[in-house]
Design an enzyme around this catalytic site. Structure first.
Site, mmCIF file in Angstrom:
data_model
loop_
_atom_site.group_PDB
_atom_site.id
_atom_site.type_symbol
_atom_site.label_atom_id
_atom_site.label_comp_id
_atom_site.label_asym_id
_atom_site.label_seq_id
_atom_site.Cartn_x
_atom_site.Cartn_y
_atom_site.Cartn_z
ATOM 1 C CD GLU A 108 -2.875 1.440 0.449
ATOM 2 O OE1 GLU A 108 -2.544 1.416 -0.752
ATOM 3 O OE2 GLU A 108 -4.013 1.782 0.822
ATOM 4 C CG ASP A 109 -0.975 4.675 -1.614
ATOM 5 O OD1 ASP A 109 -1.598 4.112 -0.683
ATOM 6 O OD2 ASP A 109 -1.553 5.365 -2.468
ATOM 7 C CG ASP A 112 -5.131 9.386 6.460
ATOM 8 O OD1 ASP A 112 -4.821 9.714 7.605
ATOM 9 O OD2 ASP A 112 -5.807 10.122 5.707
ATOM 10 C CG PHE A 161 -3.260 15.718 1.133
ATOM 11 C CD1 PHE A 161 -4.069 14.617 1.408
ATOM 12 C CD2 PHE A 161 -3.042 16.056 -0.193
ATOM 13 C CE1 PHE A 161 -4.646 13.878 0.387
ATOM 14 C CE2 PHE A 161 -3.623 15.320 -1.228
ATOM 15 C CZ PHE A 161 -4.431 14.233 -0.924
ATOM 16 N NE ARG A 174 -3.723 8.401 -9.479
ATOM 17 C CZ ARG A 174 -4.265 8.012 -8.319
ATOM 18 N NH1 ARG A 174 -3.511 7.612 -7.337
ATOM 19 N NH2 ARG A 174 -5.574 8.051 -8.160
HETATM 20 P P1 IMP Z 1 -7.191 5.361 4.811
HETATM 21 O O1 IMP Z 1 -8.271 4.409 4.438
HETATM 22 O O2 IMP Z 1 -7.705 6.571 5.529
HETATM 23 O O3 IMP Z 1 -6.018 4.716 5.540
HETATM 24 O O4 IMP Z 1 -6.655 6.002 3.473
HETATM 25 C C1 IMP Z 1 -5.852 5.305 2.621
HETATM 26 C C2 IMP Z 1 -5.933 5.871 1.228
HETATM 27 O O5 IMP Z 1 -6.220 7.273 1.234
HETATM 28 C C3 IMP Z 1 -4.588 5.740 0.564
HETATM 29 O O6 IMP Z 1 -4.479 4.550 -0.145
HETATM 30 C C4 IMP Z 1 -4.552 6.957 -0.338
HETATM 31 O O7 IMP Z 1 -5.133 6.670 -1.563
HETATM 32 C C5 IMP Z 1 -5.404 7.983 0.357
HETATM 33 N N1 IMP Z 1 -4.576 8.943 1.132
HETATM 34 C C6 IMP Z 1 -4.428 9.026 2.474
HETATM 35 N N2 IMP Z 1 -3.596 10.019 2.810
HETATM 36 C C7 IMP Z 1 -3.198 10.596 1.647
HETATM 37 C C8 IMP Z 1 -2.301 11.678 1.317
HETATM 38 O O8 IMP Z 1 -1.675 12.339 2.168
HETATM 39 N N3 IMP Z 1 -2.164 11.942 -0.013
HETATM 40 C C9 IMP Z 1 -2.806 11.258 -0.994
HETATM 41 N N4 IMP Z 1 -3.641 10.241 -0.739
HETATM 42 C C10 IMP Z 1 -3.826 9.909 0.572
HETATM 43 MG MG MG Z 2 -5.482 5.854 -3.067
#
Ligand code: IMP
Ligand code: MG
Length: 189
Positions: A108-109, A112, A161, A174
């Site tokens: 995963e990238d 959050d 962010f 991207r």
């Molecule tokens: P989560 O479900 O809140 O953990 O969010 C995960 C997804 O939200 C990641 O796979 C990203 O696609 C997106 N995301 C969360 N934080 C960022 C950020 O700082 N920049 C860009 N995308 C983010």
């Molecule tokens: Mg994403």
């Protein structure tokens, strides 16, 4: 001709600062690839990528892994074009491979809130893999209601962010070769 370090990318102007350069990302990815190759030697490894943010990291990571492995992609989306999560995750694509008995490593990238990873883990566990672990490039330091056990982490980052290296804001950025903090005026405008 475009510069090979990407420093002529027009999107740099919209960043407050560069958090990790292309060289930083390559070095850390290489270290993770070495660790994964050691840990999964002799096991039926399948990397699972979550579309779309993780594809750039996966493409680089898999080429630093020196043991045989397969990869598959799942589609999940929690962001609806903004900078904060909607809290609702939509699965847009399930895995294609038969994952029963395989050692799965989710790539995963960014972590959050953890909502996305939790939903994807539940989806994958239905297939009864031998194991399921997570490799996340960026781990945002923040309060989390959901516990997400990360086996491999690229970098711990502050709650900002960020964009680039697969991460987007409204589907842009991207293609930045680095990871940087997006200027707040870009998303508050
Ligand atoms: P989560 O479900 O809140 O953990 O969010 C995960 C997804 O939200 C990641 O796979 C990203 O696609 C997106 N995301 C969360 N934080 C960022 C950020 O700082 N920049 C860009 N995308 C983010
Ligand atoms: Mg994403």
């Amino acid at each position: 001709m475009a510069k090979t370090d990407g420093s002529d990318n027009q999107l740099y102007g919209n960043l407050t600062s560069v958090m990790y350069s292309q060289a930083d990302l390559a070095k850390r990815t290489h270290e993770l690839g070495e660790e994964i190759s050691r840990d999964y030697k002799g096991r039926p490894l399948v990397l699972i990528n979550i579309l779309k943010g993780g594809i750039v990291f996966l493409a680089d990571l898999m080429r630093t892994i020196t043991i045989p492995h397969a990869f598959d992609v799942v589609g999940a989306s929690s962001y609806r074009g903004g900078t904060s999560t909607s809290g609702k995750v939509t699965i847009t694509k399930d895995a294609d491979l038969d994952l029963r008995g395989k050692d799965l490593l989710l790539v995963e990238d960014i972590l959050d809130t953890g909502v996305t990873l939790n939903v994807v883990c539940e989806l994958l566990l239905i297939q009864q893999p031998a194991s399921l672990e997570i490799c996340c490039l960026l781990n945002k330091k923040r309060e989390r209601k959901l516990k997400v056990p990360l086996k491999y982490v690229g970098f711990e980052i502050p709650d900002e962010f960020v964009v680039g290296y697969g991460l987007d804001y409204k589907e842009q950025y991207r293609n930045l070769p680095c990871i940087g903090i997006l200027k707040p005026e870009v998303y508050s405008a």
